[in-house]
Design a protein around this motif. Structure first.
Motif, short mmCIF file in Angstrom:
data_model
loop_
_atom_site.label_atom_id
_atom_site.label_comp_id
_atom_site.label_asym_id
_atom_site.label_seq_id
_atom_site.Cartn_x
_atom_site.Cartn_y
_atom_site.Cartn_z
N TRP A 113 52.47 118.45 -65.67
CA TRP A 113 51.95 117.60 -64.32
C TRP A 113 50.94 118.57 -63.69
N ASN A 116 48.48 114.50 -61.18
CA ASN A 116 48.37 113.13 -61.19
C ASN A 116 49.83 112.62 -61.93
N ASN A 117 50.44 111.71 -61.09
CA ASN A 117 51.82 111.40 -61.84
C ASN A 117 51.52 110.54 -63.02
N ASP A 118 50.73 109.64 -62.85
CA ASP A 118 50.59 108.58 -64.10
C ASP A 118 50.31 109.58 -65.41
N ARG A 121 53.15 111.26 -66.63
CA ARG A 121 54.14 110.30 -67.32
C ARG A 121 53.61 110.06 -68.81
N LEU A 150 58.18 115.69 -63.62
CA LEU A 150 58.28 116.31 -62.25
C LEU A 150 57.15 116.81 -61.68
N ASP A 152 57.33 113.76 -60.02
CA ASP A 152 57.56 112.45 -60.12
C ASP A 152 59.01 111.93 -60.67
N ASP A 154 60.73 108.94 -60.13
CA ASP A 154 60.80 107.54 -60.74
C ASP A 154 60.34 107.82 -62.02
N GLY A 155 59.26 108.58 -62.27
CA GLY A 155 58.78 108.73 -63.89
C GLY A 155 59.63 109.36 -64.38
N SER A 156 60.31 110.49 -63.81
CA SER A 156 61.26 111.24 -64.59
C SER A 156 62.59 110.45 -64.93
#
Length: 375
Positions: A113, A116-118, A121, A150, A152, A154-156
């Protein structure tokens, strides 16, 4: 990572990214006795040199550096020479020299990380797919601790599902701190924001392998002293205390935590964490006759697991041997920052464990946590 000096170096132009394929694989197929078939070059060396030791050791602390991860670090000027020299062949050669049957792999600092979350991911997915492909291509030699993107949440959660259901990962990988700046986290593993993660991990009775990195509060605090020397052990202890003081460890009893480097500085402050009962501890984490009950925090400390990477000395291991039962201790190397042969030799020469105890640390203990690792 080993507590030797480590620094990010100026950028280089090596290690372009490579495509990664996804596949299913069996961890430790056929048992330890059937593991570890070296390549042709290894067989040729074996014919002309000393015979390799039998492969019986399982290493829970073994870093890999997938091409996509190297590319990201290079692009950000965060170059680590040891990671860029990593290859599957180097891992296998180090394992074969030390009699390591299987290494359970993870990436290492700084993580996926960078704000940027995207992007996080995508990078976590590519690293995890690479690790699963490595395990498929070398049956029985590698396991997988899947990285999470992390902070994120939801992504995790999606990566937990993908890691266990599709990649058949052996556990997940979490740093001792997370969130905050892209390189330095300002939250710890007992933070209530992680509740959705722990609820899912509790449902799966999952293993969480942890590794320290520099925290937001304290990085570069001592001129000339890098984080691996002082902040890694301290941050491991911070996150352990976070899990205890927040009630997280008690609330999610089926989440099995493994801590690097013998739990960092925890043995040095165990009396402050767990109180006067620690005065009566003896080998195996039991109480001397007449001592009080363990207490809630010490009981939880004795449920956690600890690896020996960077801690193979009689001071640290002698204390760990009193703080927790032998069953909670695993062998760890810290490749590519450590050599398995050297780490195992130091473990033996520390004198902290007899032959039967060393056998337990080498593979019997992890075999109970991961039944597929049994010989």
């Amino acid at each position: 990572m080993k507590t030797a000096a480590r620094r990010f170096l100026p950028p280089c132009s090596c290690c372009p990214p490579a495509p990664v394929t996804v596949s299913r694989r069996h961890f430790l197929a056929g048992g330890v006795a059937a593991l570890g078939l070296p390549g042709a070059s290894s067989r040729a060396r074996a014919q002309t040199g000393p015979s390799a030791p039998p492969k019986t050791v399982i290493d829970v602390h073994h870093h890999i550096s997938p091409p996509a991860y190297n590319h990201e670090l290079i692009a950000r000027g965060l170059n680590e020479a040891a990671l860029f020299r990593w290859s599957a062949q180097r891992s296998l050669e180090d394992m074969d020299k030390a009699g390591v049957a299987t290494a359970i792999t993870s990436i290492t600092n700084p993580g996926v990380w960078f704000g940027n979350n995207d992007a996080a991911r995508r990078l976590a997915r590519r690293c995890n797919e690479y690790a699963a492909t490595l395990a498929r291509d070398h049956p029985g030699r590698f396991g997988v601790f899947a990285a999470l993107p992390l902070p994120d949440i939801d992504g995790s959660l999606k990566e937990i599902e993908y890691g266990f259901e599709t990649l058949k990962a052996d556990g997940v990988y979490m740093f001792t701190n997370w969130g905050g700046k892209s390189l330095y986290g300002d939250k710890y593993l007992g933070d209530p924001a992680l509740a959705p993660i722990y609820e899912e991990l509790q449902r799966r009775k999952a293993i969480v392998y942890t590794h320290p990195k520099d925290p937001a509060c304290c990085h570069d605090s001592l001129p000339g002293v890098n984080g691996a020397t002082i902040e890694y052990p301290m941050d491991t202890t911070r996150t352990i205390l976070s899990l205890l003081s927040s009630g997280t460890a008690a609330k999610y009893p089926d989440v099995r935590f493994i801590f690097s480097h013998a739990g960092g500085a925890t043995t040095g402050v165990v009396g402050r964490i767990a109180g006067g009962a620690t005065t009566f501890l003896q080998d195996g984490g039991t109480m001397r006759s007449g001592g009080p009950e363990l207490g809630a925090r010490l009981t939880l400390l004795q449920k956690f697991y600890y690896d020996t990477a960077g801690a193979a000395n009689p001071v640290t291991l002698g204390a760990l041997k009193k703080m927790v039962p032998l069953s909670q201790i695993f062998f760890g190397n810290d490749f590519p920052f450590g050599a398995a042969g050297e780490q195992h030799k130091l473990l033996v020469e520390s004198g902290a464990f007899n032959a039967q105890e060393l056998r337990a640390i080498d593979f019997e203990n992890i075999g109970r946590l991961l039944p597929r690792a049994r010989a």
